[in-house]
Write a protein that holds these residues in place. Structure first.
Motif, PDB file in Angstrom:
ATOM      1  N   ASN A   1       8.497  13.461  25.625  1.00 14.51           N
ATOM      2  CA  ASN A   1       9.165  14.700  26.031  1.00 14.51           C
ATOM      3  C   ASN A   1       8.699  15.189  27.392  1.00 14.51           C
ATOM      4  O   ASN A   1       9.195  16.182  27.914  1.00 14.51           O
ATOM      5  N   THR A   2       7.717  14.528  27.955  1.00 16.81           N
ATOM      6  CA  THR A   2       7.237  14.835  29.301  1.00 16.81           C
ATOM      7  C   THR A   2       6.740  13.549  29.944  1.00 16.81           C
ATOM      8  O   THR A   2       6.119  12.725  29.270  1.00 16.81           O
TER       9      THR A   2
ATOM     10  N   TYR B   1      10.344  16.972  32.828  1.00 19.19           N
ATOM     11  CA  TYR B   1      10.417  17.579  31.505  1.00 19.19           C
ATOM     12  C   TYR B   1      11.723  17.331  30.764  1.00 19.19           C
ATOM     13  O   TYR B   1      11.816  17.646  29.570  1.00 19.19           O
TER      14      TYR B   1
ATOM     15  N   ARG C   1       3.942  12.259  27.397  1.00 17.56           N
ATOM     16  CA  ARG C   1       3.475  13.156  26.339  1.00 17.56           C
ATOM     17  C   ARG C   1       4.424  13.045  25.160  1.00 17.56           C
ATOM     18  O   ARG C   1       5.637  13.134  25.297  1.00 17.56           O
TER      19      ARG C   1
END
Lengths: 114, 110
Positions: free
Chosen positions: B30-31, B50, B92
């Motif tokens: 997600n990042t 992001y 991430r």
């Protein structure tokens, strides 16, 4: 000047000795992290802490210990149980562990065996 | 555990050339973050991504968050000697743990 300060820059450990690496931040960040970096490899997470008096094991916690008694400080102890401690150790912090908060790093401590 | 494949492992280019490197994962992130590390120093954040499809620039650097959310690309245009260093990607996952790639070592020759 805000930032993350790691000390010492270089550290030597004798057999059977515990050594402690210092990490201090004045960024008012809640979360702090310790990573180990070996040549040709990515960073591997040792321990992390989200708030004072709390910390969690990362992927390679064996032979290491930490404490988080103050928000600004997250010292890492490399114990005699860590049989291969020679590496570059990096401390990082982020405002929180919430989504989207990138980590910022100190300049590292290089630990070698005598 | 989860792994990031970063390529190429190293690059030797001439000053003024453009550079491309990428990271791929078996997991959805997600990042995506891109860092540069100079010898004997800590990594410095270059670009943070992001959203899937996001394209972000920082000077001569441009990075993209792949639409599959399993990859990311970093481009450096018109390289200069101070671009020398090791570039790391980091992804991430939902647990908020960062997974780091193994790095791309860039050498720029005048």
């Amino acid at each position: 000047d805000g930032g993350i300060t790691q000390s010492p820059k270089y550290l030597f450990r004798k057999e059977g000795q515990n050594v402690t690496l210092s990490c201090e931040q004045n960024l008012n960040h809640d979360a702090m992290y310790w990573y180990r970096q070996d040549p040709g490899q990515g960073l591997r997470l040792i321990y992390y802490s989200q708030i004072v008096n709390d910390f969690q094991k990362g992927d390679i916690a064996e032979g290491y210990s930490v404490s988080r008694e103050k928000k600004e400080s997250f010292p890492l102890t490399v114990t005699s149980a860590q049989k291969n401690p020679t590496a570059f150790y990096l401390c990082a912090s982020s405002p929180t562990r919430a989504r989207g908060q990138p980590q910022h790093f100190g300049d590292g401590t290089r630990l070698s065996i005598l | 555990g989860q792994q990031l494949n970063q390529s190429p492992q190293s690059m030797f280019i001439q000053e003024g050339e453009d550079v491309s490197m990428n990271c791929t994962s078996s997991s959805i992130f997600n990042t995506w973050l891109w860092y540069k590390q100079d010898p004997g120093e800590g990594p410095v954040l270059l670009i943070a991504l992001y959203k899937a499809g996001e394209l972000t620039s920082n000077g001569r650097l441009t990075a993209q968050f792949g639409i599959t959310r399993k990859d990311s690309f970093l481009n450096i245009s018109a390289s200069i000697p101070s671009d020398v260093g090791i570039y790391f990607c980091a992804g991430r996952v939902r647990t908020d743990k960062l997974i780091f790639g193994t790095g791309t070592r860039l050498q720029v020759f005048p």
